[in-house]
Motif scaffolding. Sequence first.
Motif, short mmCIF file in Angstrom:
data_model
loop_
_atom_site.label_atom_id
_atom_site.label_comp_id
_atom_site.label_asym_id
_atom_site.label_seq_id
_atom_site.Cartn_x
_atom_site.Cartn_y
_atom_site.Cartn_z
N GLY A 83 0.82 -1.20 0.00
CA GLY A 83 0.00 0.00 0.00
C GLY A 83 0.85 1.25 0.00
N TYR A 84 0.20 2.38 0.22
CA TYR A 84 0.90 3.66 0.25
C TYR A 84 0.62 4.36 1.58
N LEU A 85 1.44 5.35 1.90
CA LEU A 85 1.23 6.13 3.11
C LEU A 85 1.51 7.60 2.84
N VAL A 86 0.85 8.45 3.59
CA VAL A 86 1.10 9.89 3.56
C VAL A 86 1.12 10.38 5.01
N GLY A 87 1.92 11.40 5.28
CA GLY A 87 2.01 11.90 6.64
C GLY A 87 2.22 13.41 6.68
N VAL A 88 1.73 14.05 7.73
CA VAL A 88 1.95 15.47 7.96
C VAL A 88 2.25 15.65 9.44
N GLY A 89 3.04 16.69 9.75
CA GLY A 89 3.37 16.93 11.14
C GLY A 89 4.21 18.17 11.32
N LEU A 90 4.78 18.30 12.48
CA LEU A 90 5.67 19.39 12.83
C LEU A 90 7.04 18.82 13.17
N PHE A 91 8.05 19.67 13.24
CA PHE A 91 9.38 19.19 13.61
C PHE A 91 10.14 20.26 14.37
N ALA A 92 11.09 19.80 15.19
CA ALA A 92 12.07 20.66 15.85
C ALA A 92 13.41 19.92 15.73
N SER A 93 14.44 20.63 15.28
CA SER A 93 15.72 19.98 15.06
C SER A 93 16.87 20.88 15.48
N ALA A 94 18.03 20.26 15.69
CA ALA A 94 19.25 20.98 16.02
C ALA A 94 20.41 20.24 15.37
N TYR A 109 19.49 25.81 15.03
CA TYR A 109 18.20 25.38 15.58
C TYR A 109 17.10 25.71 14.59
N ALA A 110 16.18 24.76 14.36
CA ALA A 110 15.12 24.99 13.38
C ALA A 110 13.82 24.34 13.82
N GLY A 111 12.73 24.84 13.25
CA GLY A 111 11.42 24.26 13.49
C GLY A 111 10.47 24.63 12.36
N GLY A 112 9.43 23.80 12.16
CA GLY A 112 8.50 24.10 11.09
C GLY A 112 7.57 22.93 10.80
N ALA A 113 7.20 22.79 9.52
CA ALA A 113 6.24 21.78 9.08
C ALA A 113 6.95 20.65 8.33
N GLN A 114 6.33 19.49 8.38
CA GLN A 114 6.90 18.29 7.75
C GLN A 114 5.82 17.55 6.96
N ALA A 115 6.21 16.97 5.83
CA ALA A 115 5.31 16.13 5.03
C ALA A 115 6.09 14.92 4.52
N SER A 116 5.39 13.82 4.31
CA SER A 116 6.04 12.59 3.83
C SER A 116 5.06 11.78 3.00
N ALA A 117 5.62 10.92 2.15
CA ALA A 117 4.81 10.01 1.32
C ALA A 117 5.69 8.84 0.92
N GLY A 118 5.08 7.66 0.78
CA GLY A 118 5.86 6.49 0.41
C GLY A 118 5.03 5.23 0.34
N LEU A 119 5.69 4.09 0.55
CA LEU A 119 5.07 2.78 0.44
C LEU A 119 5.08 2.07 1.79
N THR A 120 4.10 1.19 1.98
CA THR A 120 4.03 0.38 3.18
C THR A 120 3.74 -1.07 2.81
N PHE A 121 4.22 -2.00 3.65
CA PHE A 121 4.06 -3.43 3.35
C PHE A 121 3.75 -4.16 4.65
N ALA A 129 6.21 -2.78 7.40
CA ALA A 129 7.41 -2.01 7.03
C ALA A 129 6.97 -0.82 6.19
N GLU A 130 7.78 0.24 6.22
CA GLU A 130 7.46 1.42 5.43
C GLU A 130 8.73 2.07 4.91
N LEU A 131 8.61 2.71 3.76
CA LEU A 131 9.70 3.45 3.15
C LEU A 131 9.10 4.72 2.57
N ARG A 132 9.62 5.88 2.98
CA ARG A 132 8.99 7.13 2.56
C ARG A 132 10.01 8.24 2.34
N ALA A 133 9.63 9.17 1.48
CA ALA A 133 10.40 10.41 1.30
C ALA A 133 9.91 11.42 2.32
#
Length: 217
Positions: A83-94, A109-121, A129-133
């Motif tokens: 199948g496929y997957l999609v994701g949205v969220g927030l992030f904080a990184s350093a 230091y950074a923060g903002g929005a995140q999005a992803s898409a890929g395949l799931t098995f 299992a999942e693999l996504r950009a």
Amino acid sequence: MTLSCRILLALVPLFAAAAESAVPPAAVVRPPEAALVGDVRLLVAAAPGLGSIHGVAVDEDGRGGVLITPEIVLRHQVLGRLGYLVGVGLFASAHSLTDDTTDGTFVYYAGGAQASAGLTFRIKPGWHAELRALGQIGRGALGFTPEDDDDDDRRGAVGRYRAVGGLGGVAYTMPGGLELAGHVGWQDVEGRSQFAGQDTIAEGRGLMTGVSLGFVF
């Protein structure tokens, strides 16, 4: 009734109780998995550190990074287990770099929005299992912490931040819906900031590893 018959009759309930206790308990039956599921998860990962800072003279002596991201991911099975997957969220990184010349540490230091898409098995019931950009966009700033505690920290102006990469993972979902997963991937980051009167670009790329805790609904 003879004495032996009475003894046998007295032992019958004991034999019955022993036979019942010897029967193994029934296995927990997992309900069928829906084709479309979602999960709310929190990912904590070791991210790449900075490899260079254009606009600031540095002599690298170590690097490191951290990423924290709460997100919602939808998984949809469309071809059997695939199948496929999609994701949205927030992030904080350093993302950091230790400078051998000054013995101080630069951190973006950074923060903002995140999005992803890929395949799931679906591997088997409860496992997938999942693999996504993965893409992130936000704002951040470069900071410097000197080794000498008597000196003040310095902080640059806020600028644009972006990160792209790929992330794979294997997850187990418990019958109650709690989900645990391990992840590994690669990330390329770039953050801009005006620091000490100079326009700087902090860059880094490398391996990313982490774990996530979530709940499937």
